[in-house]
Motif scaffolding. Structure first.
Motif, PDB file in Angstrom:
ATOM      1  N   LEU A  43      22.804  39.071  47.025  1.00 30.87           N
ATOM      2  CA  LEU A  43      23.201  40.110  46.151  1.00 30.87           C
ATOM      3  C   LEU A  43      24.099  39.168  44.781  1.00 30.87           C
ATOM      4  CD1 LEU A  43      25.696  41.778  48.953  1.00 30.87           C
ATOM      5  CD2 LEU A  43      22.957  43.008  47.373  1.00 30.87           C
ATOM      6  N   THR A  44      24.326  39.967  43.598  1.00 32.10           N
ATOM      7  CA  THR A  44      24.958  39.667  42.715  1.00 32.10           C
ATOM      8  C   THR A  44      26.625  40.138  42.100  1.00 32.10           C
ATOM      9  OG1 THR A  44      25.437  41.431  41.432  1.00 32.10           O
ATOM     10  CG2 THR A  44      22.369  40.556  41.660  1.00 32.10           C
ATOM     11  N   ARG A  45      26.845  38.820  41.097  1.00 29.77           N
ATOM     12  CA  ARG A  45      28.228  38.250  40.893  1.00 29.77           C
ATOM     13  C   ARG A  45      28.753  39.898  40.835  1.00 29.77           C
ATOM     14  NH1 ARG A  45      30.470  33.122  38.174  1.00 29.77           N
ATOM     15  NH2 ARG A  45      31.829  34.953  37.807  1.00 29.77           N
ATOM     16  N   GLY A  46      27.831  40.741  40.597  1.00 33.18           N
ATOM     17  CA  GLY A  46      28.444  41.806  39.703  1.00 33.18           C
ATOM     18  C   GLY A  46      28.493  42.973  41.520  1.00 33.18           C
ATOM     19  N   ALA A  47      27.259  43.010  42.019  1.00 33.97           N
ATOM     20  CA  ALA A  47      28.077  43.352  43.593  1.00 33.97           C
ATOM     21  C   ALA A  47      29.927  43.397  43.487  1.00 33.97           C
ATOM     22  CB  ALA A  47      27.289  43.464  44.684  1.00 33.97           C
ATOM     23  N   LEU A  48      30.225  41.762  44.268  1.00 36.09           N
ATOM     24  CA  LEU A  48      30.886  40.807  44.590  1.00 36.09           C
ATOM     25  C   LEU A  48      32.509  41.767  43.931  1.00 36.09           C
ATOM     26  CD1 LEU A  48      31.787  37.644  45.474  1.00 36.09           C
ATOM     27  CD2 LEU A  48      34.053  38.893  44.351  1.00 36.09           C
ATOM     28  N   TYR A  49      32.236  41.745  42.665  1.00 35.30           N
ATOM     29  CA  TYR A  49      33.188  41.737  42.351  1.00 35.30           C
ATOM     30  C   TYR A  49      33.444  43.184  41.795  1.00 35.30           C
ATOM     31  CZ  TYR A  49      34.453  37.988  39.261  1.00 35.30           C
ATOM     32  OH  TYR A  49      34.629  36.574  38.586  1.00 35.30           O
ATOM     33  N   HIS A  50      32.677  44.663  42.284  1.00 42.22           N
ATOM     34  CA  HIS A  50      32.485  45.861  42.731  1.00 42.22           C
ATOM     35  C   HIS A  50      32.986  45.980  43.726  1.00 42.22           C
ATOM     36  CE1 HIS A  50      31.680  50.190  42.038  1.00 42.22           C
ATOM     37  NE2 HIS A  50      30.977  49.945  43.314  1.00 42.22           N
ATOM     38  N   GLN A  51      32.713  45.234  44.547  1.00 38.89           N
ATOM     39  CA  GLN A  51      33.174  45.774  45.923  1.00 38.89           C
ATOM     40  C   GLN A  51      34.733  45.201  45.891  1.00 38.89           C
ATOM     41  OE1 GLN A  51      32.349  47.747  48.424  1.00 38.89           O
ATOM     42  NE2 GLN A  51      30.440  48.253  47.759  1.00 38.89           N
ATOM     43  N   PHE A  52      35.151  43.865  45.886  1.00 42.13           N
ATOM     44  CA  PHE A  52      36.185  43.053  46.167  1.00 42.13           C
ATOM     45  C   PHE A  52      37.013  43.104  45.026  1.00 42.13           C
ATOM     46  CE2 PHE A  52      33.205  42.454  49.550  1.00 42.13           C
ATOM     47  CZ  PHE A  52      33.711  42.990  50.044  1.00 42.13           C
ATOM     48  N   GLY A  53      36.295  43.084  43.650  1.00 42.27           N
ATOM     49  CA  GLY A  53      37.392  42.942  42.271  1.00 42.27           C
ATOM     50  C   GLY A  53      37.381  41.472  41.883  1.00 42.27           C
ATOM     51  N   GLY A  54      37.067  40.372  42.702  1.00 41.55           N
ATOM     52  CA  GLY A  54      36.972  38.541  43.217  1.00 41.55           C
ATOM     53  C   GLY A  54      36.674  38.335  44.312  1.00 41.55           C
ATOM     54  N   LYS A  55      37.027  36.452  44.100  1.00 42.43           N
ATOM     55  CA  LYS A  55      36.888  35.637  45.402  1.00 42.43           C
ATOM     56  C   LYS A  55      37.949  35.976  46.296  1.00 42.43           C
ATOM     57  CE  LYS A  55      36.613  31.074  45.868  1.00 42.43           C
ATOM     58  NZ  LYS A  55      36.230  29.837  45.286  1.00 42.43           N
ATOM     59  N   LYS A  56      39.023  36.316  45.787  1.00 38.73           N
ATOM     60  CA  LYS A  56      40.994  37.092  45.545  1.00 38.73           C
ATOM     61  C   LYS A  56      41.080  37.933  47.535  1.00 38.73           C
ATOM     62  CE  LYS A  56      46.019  37.277  45.737  1.00 38.73           C
ATOM     63  NZ  LYS A  56      46.908  37.114  44.657  1.00 38.73           N
ATOM     64  N   GLY A  57      40.295  38.964  47.019  1.00 44.92           N
ATOM     65  CA  GLY A  57      39.937  40.241  47.069  1.00 44.92           C
ATOM     66  C   GLY A  57      38.879  39.798  48.464  1.00 44.92           C
ATOM     67  N   LEU A  58      37.552  39.384  48.151  1.00 47.35           N
ATOM     68  CA  LEU A  58      36.813  39.676  49.396  1.00 47.35           C
ATOM     69  C   LEU A  58      37.499  38.454  50.425  1.00 47.35           C
ATOM     70  CD1 LEU A  58      34.107  39.362  50.721  1.00 47.35           C
ATOM     71  CD2 LEU A  58      33.382  37.238  48.878  1.00 47.35           C
ATOM     72  N   LEU A  59      38.218  37.072  49.916  1.00 47.06           N
ATOM     73  CA  LEU A  59      39.360  36.860  50.809  1.00 47.06           C
ATOM     74  C   LEU A  59      39.643  37.825  52.139  1.00 47.06           C
ATOM     75  CD1 LEU A  59      39.519  33.894  52.916  1.00 47.06           C
ATOM     76  CD2 LEU A  59      41.816  33.970  50.839  1.00 47.06           C
ATOM     77  N   GLU A  60      40.500  38.375  51.364  1.00 50.06           N
ATOM     78  CA  GLU A  60      41.525  39.716  51.850  1.00 50.06           C
ATOM     79  C   GLU A  60      40.117  40.041  52.625  1.00 50.06           C
ATOM     80  OE1 GLU A  60      45.063  41.489  50.020  1.00 50.06           O
ATOM     81  OE2 GLU A  60      43.279  41.551  48.638  1.00 50.06           O
ATOM     82  N   ALA A  61      39.550  40.645  52.400  1.00 50.27           N
ATOM     83  CA  ALA A  61      38.531  41.806  53.487  1.00 50.27           C
ATOM     84  C   ALA A  61      38.226  40.521  55.028  1.00 50.27           C
ATOM     85  CB  ALA A  61      37.561  41.624  52.401  1.00 50.27           C
TER      86      ALA A  61
END
Length: 202
Positions: A43-61
């Motif tokens: 996927l793209t970085r845009g998808a990551l930002y759209h879903q989680f707002g960034g790497k920190k939000g992804l770690l929370e998930a």
């Protein structure tokens, strides 16, 4: 049409969580560039930002996902116990033992506090306190535990388990440390008992 879009968004979210979980476990949060995570997910970085707002939000998930699995495992362990007291002890010992598992150690107990702050304030830990309070209240009703303040006791017990888990995760030999906790924790908590736990069916 909306149903298919929601399904696609959910699939994207799960792909990113799975990719991040694999990468964080192998390299740690700091050494896991977003480009590598998105490449792993296709996927793209845009998808990551759209879903989680960034790497920190992804770690929370990712931590939320792992915690849900831990809760399910602990629920199974609790359901097999022969008494309410045994269920409490078995859950706490198993929870601390999980701290020695590499994925939980790295993502939840090492990277988690470093990136997200004090774990006692995480929603998952607050839920643990509520669960422990229910155990304590039931044990008081059964006459197994002294009539203590259930809320205060639950917070003390949960803090002890969390502190032990963090110690295990940061120790030189997590498995040895986990065994030491499994021997000490039941002795520590036995001070709550009105009678010998054997009477309670342990």
């Amino acid at each position: 049409m909306m149903g298919r879009r929601s399904e696609t968004m959910a699939e994207t979210r799960e792909k990113l969580i799975a990719a991040a979980r694999k990468t964080f476990a192998a390299r740690g949060f700091v050494d896991s560039p977003m480009e590598d995570i998105t490449a792993e997910a296709g996927l793209t970085r845009g998808a990551l930002y759209h879903q989680f707002g960034g790497k920190k939000g992804l770690l929370e998930a990712v931590i939320e996902k792992i915690d849900a699995e831990m809760t399910e495992r602990l629920s199974v362990i609790s359901s097999r116990a022969t008494s309410t007291w045994a269920a409490l002890i078995d859950e706490l010992v198993a929870y601390v033992a999980m701290a020695a598992e590499p994925e939980i150690q790295r993502i939840v107990l090492l990277d988690g506090p470093a990136v997200l702050g004090e774990p006692s304030q995480w929603p998952t830990q607050i839920a643990c306190v509520r669960n422990t309070r229910r155990h304590i209240e039931r044990l008081i009703e059964e006459g197994v535990v002294q009539p203590v303040d259930a809320e205060a006791t639950a917070r003390l017990v949960s803090a002890a388990a969390l502190g032990a888990s963090l110690w295990v995760a940061n120790s030189e030999d997590p498995h040895v440390s986990s065994r030491r906790v499994s021997e000490s924790l039941p002795v520590l908590l036995s001070g709550l008992l009105v009678r010998d736990p054997q009477v309670g069916g342990q």
